[in-house]
Write a protein that holds these residues in place. Sequence first.
Motif, mmCIF file in Angstrom:
data_model
loop_
_atom_site.group_PDB
_atom_site.id
_atom_site.type_symbol
_atom_site.label_atom_id
_atom_site.label_comp_id
_atom_site.label_asym_id
_atom_site.label_seq_id
_atom_site.Cartn_x
_atom_site.Cartn_y
_atom_site.Cartn_z
ATOM 1 N N GLU A 73 -2.818 0.583 -4.762
ATOM 2 C CA GLU A 73 -1.811 0.790 -6.142
ATOM 3 C C GLU A 73 -0.383 0.806 -6.404
ATOM 4 O OE1 GLU A 73 -3.042 5.158 -5.826
ATOM 5 O OE2 GLU A 73 -5.429 4.530 -6.766
ATOM 6 N N ARG A 74 0.174 0.502 -4.845
ATOM 7 C CA ARG A 74 1.051 0.442 -4.323
ATOM 8 C C ARG A 74 1.877 -0.768 -5.314
ATOM 9 N NH1 ARG A 74 1.094 2.841 0.762
ATOM 10 N NH2 ARG A 74 0.664 0.844 1.196
ATOM 11 N N LEU A 75 1.282 -1.968 -4.736
ATOM 12 C CA LEU A 75 1.184 -3.332 -4.783
ATOM 13 C C LEU A 75 0.914 -3.629 -6.781
ATOM 14 C CD1 LEU A 75 1.666 -6.283 -3.699
ATOM 15 C CD2 LEU A 75 -0.871 -6.515 -3.693
ATOM 16 N N VAL A 76 0.032 -3.116 -6.984
ATOM 17 C CA VAL A 76 0.076 -3.237 -8.597
ATOM 18 C C VAL A 76 1.687 -2.218 -9.200
ATOM 19 C CG1 VAL A 76 -1.593 -2.567 -10.623
ATOM 20 C CG2 VAL A 76 -2.396 -3.935 -8.442
ATOM 21 N N GLY A 77 1.390 -1.173 -9.164
ATOM 22 C CA GLY A 77 2.468 -0.433 -9.357
ATOM 23 C C GLY A 77 1.544 -0.550 -10.742
ATOM 24 N N GLU A 78 1.035 -0.003 -11.259
ATOM 25 C CA GLU A 78 0.911 0.428 -12.747
ATOM 26 C C GLU A 78 -0.886 1.257 -12.682
ATOM 27 O OE1 GLU A 78 0.107 -1.880 -16.210
ATOM 28 O OE2 GLU A 78 0.755 -3.855 -14.848
ATOM 29 N N MET A 79 -1.209 2.062 -13.107
ATOM 30 C CA MET A 79 -2.401 2.702 -12.851
ATOM 31 C C MET A 79 -3.565 1.655 -14.033
ATOM 32 S SD MET A 79 -4.280 3.793 -11.016
ATOM 33 C CE MET A 79 -6.710 4.570 -10.781
ATOM 34 N N ASP A 80 -3.699 0.782 -13.701
ATOM 35 C CA ASP A 80 -4.204 -0.712 -14.232
ATOM 36 C C ASP A 80 -5.652 -0.638 -13.410
ATOM 37 O OD1 ASP A 80 -5.829 -2.855 -15.497
ATOM 38 O OD2 ASP A 80 -4.480 -4.054 -15.655
ATOM 39 N N PRO A 81 -6.752 0.152 -13.606
ATOM 40 C CA PRO A 81 -7.770 0.432 -13.300
ATOM 41 C C PRO A 81 -8.819 -1.141 -12.059
ATOM 42 C CG PRO A 81 -8.026 1.977 -14.705
ATOM 43 C CD PRO A 81 -7.405 0.926 -14.856
ATOM 44 N N PRO A 82 -9.125 -2.390 -13.542
ATOM 45 C CA PRO A 82 -10.056 -3.214 -12.761
ATOM 46 C C PRO A 82 -8.776 -4.130 -12.165
ATOM 47 C CG PRO A 82 -9.745 -2.940 -15.724
ATOM 48 C CD PRO A 82 -9.113 -1.656 -14.824
ATOM 49 N N LEU A 83 -7.068 -3.970 -12.388
ATOM 50 C CA LEU A 83 -6.154 -4.984 -10.975
ATOM 51 C C LEU A 83 -6.473 -4.214 -10.087
ATOM 52 C CD1 LEU A 83 -4.433 -7.146 -10.432
ATOM 53 C CD2 LEU A 83 -2.775 -5.633 -12.495
ATOM 54 N N VAL A 84 -6.445 -2.558 -10.396
ATOM 55 C CA VAL A 84 -6.878 -1.253 -8.714
ATOM 56 C C VAL A 84 -7.522 -2.030 -7.967
ATOM 57 C CG1 VAL A 84 -6.528 0.001 -7.429
ATOM 58 C CG2 VAL A 84 -4.202 -0.222 -9.195
ATOM 59 N N PHE A 85 -8.342 -2.142 -8.672
ATOM 60 C CA PHE A 85 -9.573 -1.941 -8.104
ATOM 61 C C PHE A 85 -9.830 -3.697 -6.991
ATOM 62 C CE2 PHE A 85 -13.979 -4.653 -8.240
ATOM 63 C CZ PHE A 85 -14.472 -3.326 -6.760
ATOM 64 N N ALA A 86 -8.673 -5.373 -7.957
ATOM 65 C CA ALA A 86 -9.261 -6.440 -7.719
ATOM 66 C C ALA A 86 -8.637 -6.619 -6.584
ATOM 67 C CB ALA A 86 -9.012 -7.001 -9.285
ATOM 68 N N MET A 87 -7.231 -6.203 -6.441
ATOM 69 C CA MET A 87 -6.499 -5.949 -5.528
ATOM 70 C C MET A 87 -6.435 -5.529 -4.174
ATOM 71 S SD MET A 87 -3.640 -7.959 -6.388
ATOM 72 C CE MET A 87 -3.141 -7.864 -4.492
#
Length: 224
Positions: A73-87
């Motif tokens: 979540e810190r790396l993505v910097g936004e609550m984008d669920p698919p991207l958070v999951f992927a990271m």
Amino acid sequence: MKRIEQSNRVRAKILEVSRKLFVSEGYEKATIRRIIEEAEITTGSLYHFFKNKEEILLAIASEVFNEAGETAERLVGEMDPPLVFAMEVGLQFYLCQKKLTIAETYLAAYKTHGVTDMIGNRGSHRSKILFEKYNPAFDEQEYLIRTLAFRGVFQSLLEEMVHSGKIDRLRMMATVIQLGLTTFGVPKEEMEIALQKTFRLLKERAAEIESLSEGLLEIFVNGR
């Protein structure tokens, strides 16, 4: 108060020594006797806090599980669920690739009842938070079923990584992310965008990801 502080120090020492042995030697080779000897404690002291090695592993796995999600979540910097999951998946794969003894410890964790329960309960709760908007009809059991199914995929690929290593790891990571997002009903267009963003982040922010992965490795070895 002093007794409580001493008790906390002994428990922390057991976890510290166990982490280091799991990483340096692998979970299977790190015996309870070695942990007791390295921690310089009595057998009774260890069993006061943990019934067996699996309970020690559960305590460590809980910390790493939580930290992987927070780091993503810190790396993505936004609550984008698919991207958070992927990271989150990507960071754990990176960690396992960095040290195969960690991959071995993950595999051992996946085979223990306590960790299976922890992943089922916490993982299904987290899956619901991330993917509820895609699956308004899912109940708790459906999230649990799908979380455990994805865990099985992740476990199988870790076994390939540890015992064979024939599959290209970037391809493996991409496929497992796709399978995970499909499992939780993410539309194909959003899934493709999440994959593109993930690999772009991995490339553009390689130094930061290396640092974050080192932080995760530090959690695995030394705790929070």
